[in-house]
Write a protein that holds these residues in place. Structure first.
Motif, short mmCIF file in Angstrom:
data_model
loop_
_atom_site.label_atom_id
_atom_site.label_comp_id
_atom_site.label_asym_id
_atom_site.label_seq_id
_atom_site.Cartn_x
_atom_site.Cartn_y
_atom_site.Cartn_z
N GLU A 197 -13.78 -73.13 0.63
CA GLU A 197 -12.42 -73.63 0.81
C GLU A 197 -11.42 -72.48 0.72
O GLU A 197 -11.46 -71.67 -0.21
N GLY A 198 -10.52 -72.39 1.68
CA GLY A 198 -9.53 -71.34 1.72
C GLY A 198 -9.86 -70.21 2.66
O GLY A 198 -8.97 -69.43 3.05
N ASP A 199 -11.13 -70.08 3.06
CA ASP A 199 -11.50 -69.04 4.02
C ASP A 199 -10.97 -69.39 5.40
O ASP A 199 -10.98 -70.55 5.82
N ARG A 200 -10.53 -68.37 6.12
CA ARG A 200 -10.12 -68.52 7.53
C ARG A 200 -11.05 -67.64 8.36
O ARG A 200 -10.78 -66.47 8.58
N TRP A 201 -12.16 -68.21 8.77
CA TRP A 201 -13.17 -67.47 9.51
C TRP A 201 -13.18 -67.88 10.97
O TRP A 201 -13.03 -69.06 11.30
N GLY A 258 -4.78 -65.08 2.36
CA GLY A 258 -4.59 -65.89 3.56
C GLY A 258 -4.83 -65.12 4.85
O GLY A 258 -4.28 -65.49 5.90
N ILE A 259 -5.63 -64.06 4.78
CA ILE A 259 -5.90 -63.23 5.95
C ILE A 259 -7.13 -63.75 6.69
O ILE A 259 -8.15 -64.07 6.07
N GLU A 260 -7.04 -63.81 8.01
CA GLU A 260 -8.17 -64.28 8.81
C GLU A 260 -9.28 -63.24 8.86
O GLU A 260 -9.01 -62.03 8.87
#
Length: 256
Positions: free
Chosen positions: A109-113, A217-219
């Motif tokens: 949760e929270g990952d931006r993959w 919050g970095i992809e």
């Protein structure tokens, strides 16, 4: 020389730890193979062979000439060529073989993959607007960044990237893991990184950049491992030791 002859194809933390666990055993004769790509490799606990074998045929010849009883592929999860050669060479010689392969990372949760299949695809996925990119994939495939020269790249690798990239805005960071979360957070903030390109290597040594990206919050454009048939695999040193004990016991019973 006596005992079960084991060749570990290494270059990873797991390979070194396995060799360290096996080194004191008088019933085993262990050789660790390193590709020789790292300029200043860490000291190893067992005898080391450095350099390539000359493909599957060369590896098969080495296994035969050295009387190897067991081949362990503990190379990097993205070292596809040597892993394929290990399958081929073990099959040609009819010897026992398995892989020690750390499990891949899974998003939480929270990952931006964004998952892609190659570094080239990852660079293409950056898009047409200039971004500040951390390229954390090692040096061998960093050249793919040349295909998208509008971005600003920070390339992190253990050894220098040669030849240097032709993209006009590139900075090089020479560092070797393990990396601490607080240092990764500081780096991403310092360089105002917009996006990270990483390989799904698994393990703890380089995971901090993934956790840091999540916190900020970095992809992350994640290059996933290829799904290829290979040797039977274990994921931990303990499981590898158990398998080695079983195979060594079988070889002793057969009088090999």
């Amino acid at each position: 020389m006596s005992g079960t002859r084991i060749l570990i194809l290494g270059g990873t933390t797991e390979a070194r730890r396995l060799a360290q666990a096996l080194a004191p055993r008088a019933d085993l004769d262990v050789i660790l193979s390193l590709a020789g790509r790292t300029v200043d490799p860490a000291p190893q606990p067992v005898p080391v062979r450095t350099g390539g074998f000359g493909g599957a045929e060369g590896l098969a010849r080495y296994l035969k000439d050295e009387g190897i009883d067991l081949l362990i592929d503990a190379t990097h999860p993205f070292a596809a060529r040597i892993s394929a050669n290990a399958v081929d060479a073990a099959g040609r010689n009819g010897i026992a073989a398995f892989a020690l392969r750390r499990p891949a990372w899974l998003p939480v949760e929270g990952d931006r993959w964004r998952s892609v299949r190659s570094v080239a695809e990852a660079v293409a996925a950056l898009g047409p607007s200039p971004l500040r990119v951390l390229l954390a994939i090692g040096r061998q495939e960093a050249h793919h960044a040349n295909a998208s020269p509008i971005h600003h790249y920070w390339v992190r690798s253990v050894d220098p990237v040669e030849p240097v990239l032709t993209a006009p805005s590139v900075a090089y960071i020479h560092a070797k893991g393990p990396f601490r979360l607080e240092d990764e957070l500081a780096m991403l903030r310092q360089y105002r990184i917009d996006i990270v390109i990483a390989k799904n290597s698994g393990g703890d040594a380089t995971y901090a950049k993934i956790e840091a990206a999540r916190q900020l919050g970095i992809e992350v454009i994640m290059v996933e491992r290829a799904h290829a048939a290979g040797l039977p695999a274990v994921e931990t040193i303990e499981a590898a030791l158990h398998r080695i004990d079983h195979l060594a016991s079988s070889l002793m019973k057969r009088g090999v």
